[in-house]
Design a protein around this motif. Structure first.
Motif, PDB file in Angstrom:
ATOM      1  N   VAL A 272      10.782   5.933  -5.062  1.00 56.26           N
ATOM      2  CA  VAL A 272       9.928   5.123  -4.600  1.00 56.26           C
ATOM      3  C   VAL A 272      10.402   4.339  -3.569  1.00 56.26           C
ATOM      4  O   VAL A 272       9.940   4.129  -2.380  1.00 56.26           O
ATOM      5  CB  VAL A 272       8.999   3.534  -5.623  1.00 56.26           C
ATOM      6  CG1 VAL A 272       7.984   2.789  -4.433  1.00 56.26           C
ATOM      7  CG2 VAL A 272       8.459   4.605  -6.512  1.00 56.26           C
ATOM      8  N   ASP A 273      11.552   2.984  -3.500  1.00 55.59           N
ATOM      9  CA  ASP A 273      12.146   2.582  -3.076  1.00 55.59           C
ATOM     10  C   ASP A 273      12.311   3.504  -1.731  1.00 55.59           C
ATOM     11  O   ASP A 273      12.353   3.067  -0.131  1.00 55.59           O
ATOM     12  CB  ASP A 273      13.390   2.290  -3.089  1.00 55.59           C
ATOM     13  CG  ASP A 273      12.707   0.757  -3.901  1.00 55.59           C
ATOM     14  OD1 ASP A 273      11.833   0.444  -3.869  1.00 55.59           O
ATOM     15  OD2 ASP A 273      13.373   0.118  -4.912  1.00 55.59           O
ATOM     16  N   ASP A 274      13.070   4.986  -1.771  1.00 54.33           N
ATOM     17  CA  ASP A 274      14.070   5.804  -0.578  1.00 54.33           C
ATOM     18  C   ASP A 274      11.951   5.773   0.563  1.00 54.33           C
ATOM     19  O   ASP A 274      12.820   6.501   1.216  1.00 54.33           O
ATOM     20  CB  ASP A 274      13.994   7.006  -0.880  1.00 54.33           C
ATOM     21  CG  ASP A 274      15.891   6.610  -2.165  1.00 54.33           C
ATOM     22  OD1 ASP A 274      16.593   5.272  -0.996  1.00 54.33           O
ATOM     23  OD2 ASP A 274      16.056   7.394  -2.695  1.00 54.33           O
ATOM     24  N   VAL A 275      10.808   6.489  -0.313  1.00 55.65           N
ATOM     25  CA  VAL A 275      10.177   7.253   0.104  1.00 55.65           C
ATOM     26  C   VAL A 275       9.707   6.023   1.505  1.00 55.65           C
ATOM     27  O   VAL A 275       9.454   5.908   1.990  1.00 55.65           O
ATOM     28  CB  VAL A 275       9.015   7.050  -0.650  1.00 55.65           C
ATOM     29  CG1 VAL A 275       7.910   7.611   0.357  1.00 55.65           C
ATOM     30  CG2 VAL A 275       9.632   8.720  -0.969  1.00 55.65           C
ATOM     31  N   VAL A 276       9.751   4.474   0.989  1.00 51.99           N
ATOM     32  CA  VAL A 276       8.781   3.790   1.415  1.00 51.99           C
ATOM     33  C   VAL A 276       9.952   3.221   2.716  1.00 51.99           C
ATOM     34  O   VAL A 276       9.644   3.122   3.627  1.00 51.99           O
ATOM     35  CB  VAL A 276       9.138   2.383   0.235  1.00 51.99           C
ATOM     36  CG1 VAL A 276       8.676   1.016   2.001  1.00 51.99           C
ATOM     37  CG2 VAL A 276       7.895   2.408  -0.212  1.00 51.99           C
TER      38      VAL A 276
ATOM     39  N   LEU B 126       0.165  -1.162   0.052  1.00 54.35           N
ATOM     40  CA  LEU B 126       0.065   0.559  -0.065  1.00 54.35           C
ATOM     41  C   LEU B 126       0.550   1.496  -0.147  1.00 54.35           C
ATOM     42  O   LEU B 126       0.206   2.350  -0.828  1.00 54.35           O
ATOM     43  CB  LEU B 126      -0.541   0.264   1.051  1.00 54.35           C
ATOM     44  CG  LEU B 126      -1.973   1.344   1.020  1.00 54.35           C
ATOM     45  CD1 LEU B 126      -2.257   1.154   0.573  1.00 54.35           C
ATOM     46  CD2 LEU B 126      -2.151   1.127   2.933  1.00 54.35           C
ATOM     47  N   VAL B 127       1.852   1.045   0.945  1.00 52.25           N
ATOM     48  CA  VAL B 127       2.722   2.012   0.753  1.00 52.25           C
ATOM     49  C   VAL B 127       4.157   2.890  -0.483  1.00 52.25           C
ATOM     50  O   VAL B 127       4.165   3.757  -1.145  1.00 52.25           O
ATOM     51  CB  VAL B 127       4.181   1.916   1.532  1.00 52.25           C
ATOM     52  CG1 VAL B 127       5.381   2.947   1.788  1.00 52.25           C
ATOM     53  CG2 VAL B 127       2.995   2.235   3.676  1.00 52.25           C
ATOM     54  N   ARG B 128       4.462   1.734  -0.771  1.00 50.28           N
ATOM     55  CA  ARG B 128       4.627   1.439  -2.113  1.00 50.28           C
ATOM     56  C   ARG B 128       3.722   1.901  -3.672  1.00 50.28           C
ATOM     57  O   ARG B 128       4.008   3.144  -4.124  1.00 50.28           O
ATOM     58  CB  ARG B 128       5.313   0.207  -2.616  1.00 50.28           C
ATOM     59  CG  ARG B 128       5.851   0.193  -3.691  1.00 50.28           C
ATOM     60  CD  ARG B 128       6.074  -1.575  -3.936  1.00 50.28           C
ATOM     61  NE  ARG B 128       7.941  -1.355  -3.571  1.00 50.28           N
ATOM     62  CZ  ARG B 128       8.796  -1.137  -3.232  1.00 50.28           C
ATOM     63  NH1 ARG B 128       8.898  -0.350  -3.440  1.00 50.28           N
ATOM     64  NH2 ARG B 128       9.990  -1.206  -2.161  1.00 50.28           N
ATOM     65  N   HIS B 129       2.911   1.895  -3.407  1.00 54.36           N
ATOM     66  CA  HIS B 129       1.693   2.269  -4.418  1.00 54.36           C
ATOM     67  C   HIS B 129       1.197   3.807  -4.514  1.00 54.36           C
ATOM     68  O   HIS B 129       1.030   3.996  -5.411  1.00 54.36           O
ATOM     69  CB  HIS B 129       0.137   1.185  -4.596  1.00 54.36           C
ATOM     70  CG  HIS B 129      -0.659   1.991  -4.809  1.00 54.36           C
ATOM     71  ND1 HIS B 129      -1.388   2.196  -6.603  1.00 54.36           N
ATOM     72  CD2 HIS B 129      -2.348   2.360  -4.603  1.00 54.36           C
ATOM     73  CE1 HIS B 129      -1.857   2.557  -7.130  1.00 54.36           C
ATOM     74  NE2 HIS B 129      -2.889   3.024  -5.808  1.00 54.36           N
TER      75      HIS B 129
END
Length: 169
Positions: free
Chosen positions: A43-47, A29-32
């Motif tokens: 995206v990976d950094d934000v997750v 959900l976070v990745r989406h």
């Protein structure tokens, strides 16, 4: 009590296993959501930042309000931070092909030195008015208020000082 509420309570108590479970259940959900807000490379950094903040701010989490909405709010904040950081980076970066075209700063330094010398020669009231106007970004009305002098006095000091600087430069 739902599994999400139980997970939220465990997380709020500092249960490390709850963080791992939170990651397993909410990472997609976070990745989406992150993927909708930031470029794919970020995206990976934000997750990672989201789950780091989930753990660090777990004491502020209110299990009664729901885990998913809290985590999604964190996703939004970290995504905005990421976009701002990238924008700052792009404004500072000079493309390699343009690096040779970067102008030499020496002439600008010479001009700045000359301006400082000319300012030093001015009488203090004129220098003060010019410095407040140009470097302090104040209007003439704000300068008059700050110095407790009439507006006309500030205008006269500024005009005389600028004329004198023009002669000196």
């Amino acid at each position: 009590m739902t599994p999400a509420q139980t997970l939220g309570q465990r997380l709020a108590r500092g249960d490390e296993a709850a963080l791992a479970e939170c990651y397993r259940t909410l990472a997609p959900l976070v990745r989406h959501h992150a993927g909708r807000l930031v470029p794919g490379h970020a995206v990976d950094d934000v997750v990672q930042l989201v789950f780091l903040e989930v753990w660090r701010s777990r004491r502020r989490f209110d299990p009664a309000r729901g885990l998913e909405p809290w985590v999604i709010a964190i996703v939004r904040k970290r995504a905005i931070d990421q976009l701002r950081a990238e924008a700052r980076h792009h404004r500072r970066a000079v493309p390699l092909e343009d690096a040779a075209a970067v102008p030499d700063a020496a002439p600008a330094l010479d001009v700045a030195h000359d301006v400082r010398k000319a300012l030093a020669v001015l009488p203090a009231p004129q220098r003060q008015a010019i410095v407040l106007a140009h470097f302090g970004q104040l209007t003439q009305r704000e300068i008059a208020d700050r110095l407790a002098v009439p507006l006309g006095t500030v205008k006269a000091r500024t005009a005389r000082g600028l004329r004198r600087m023009q002669e000196l430069l």
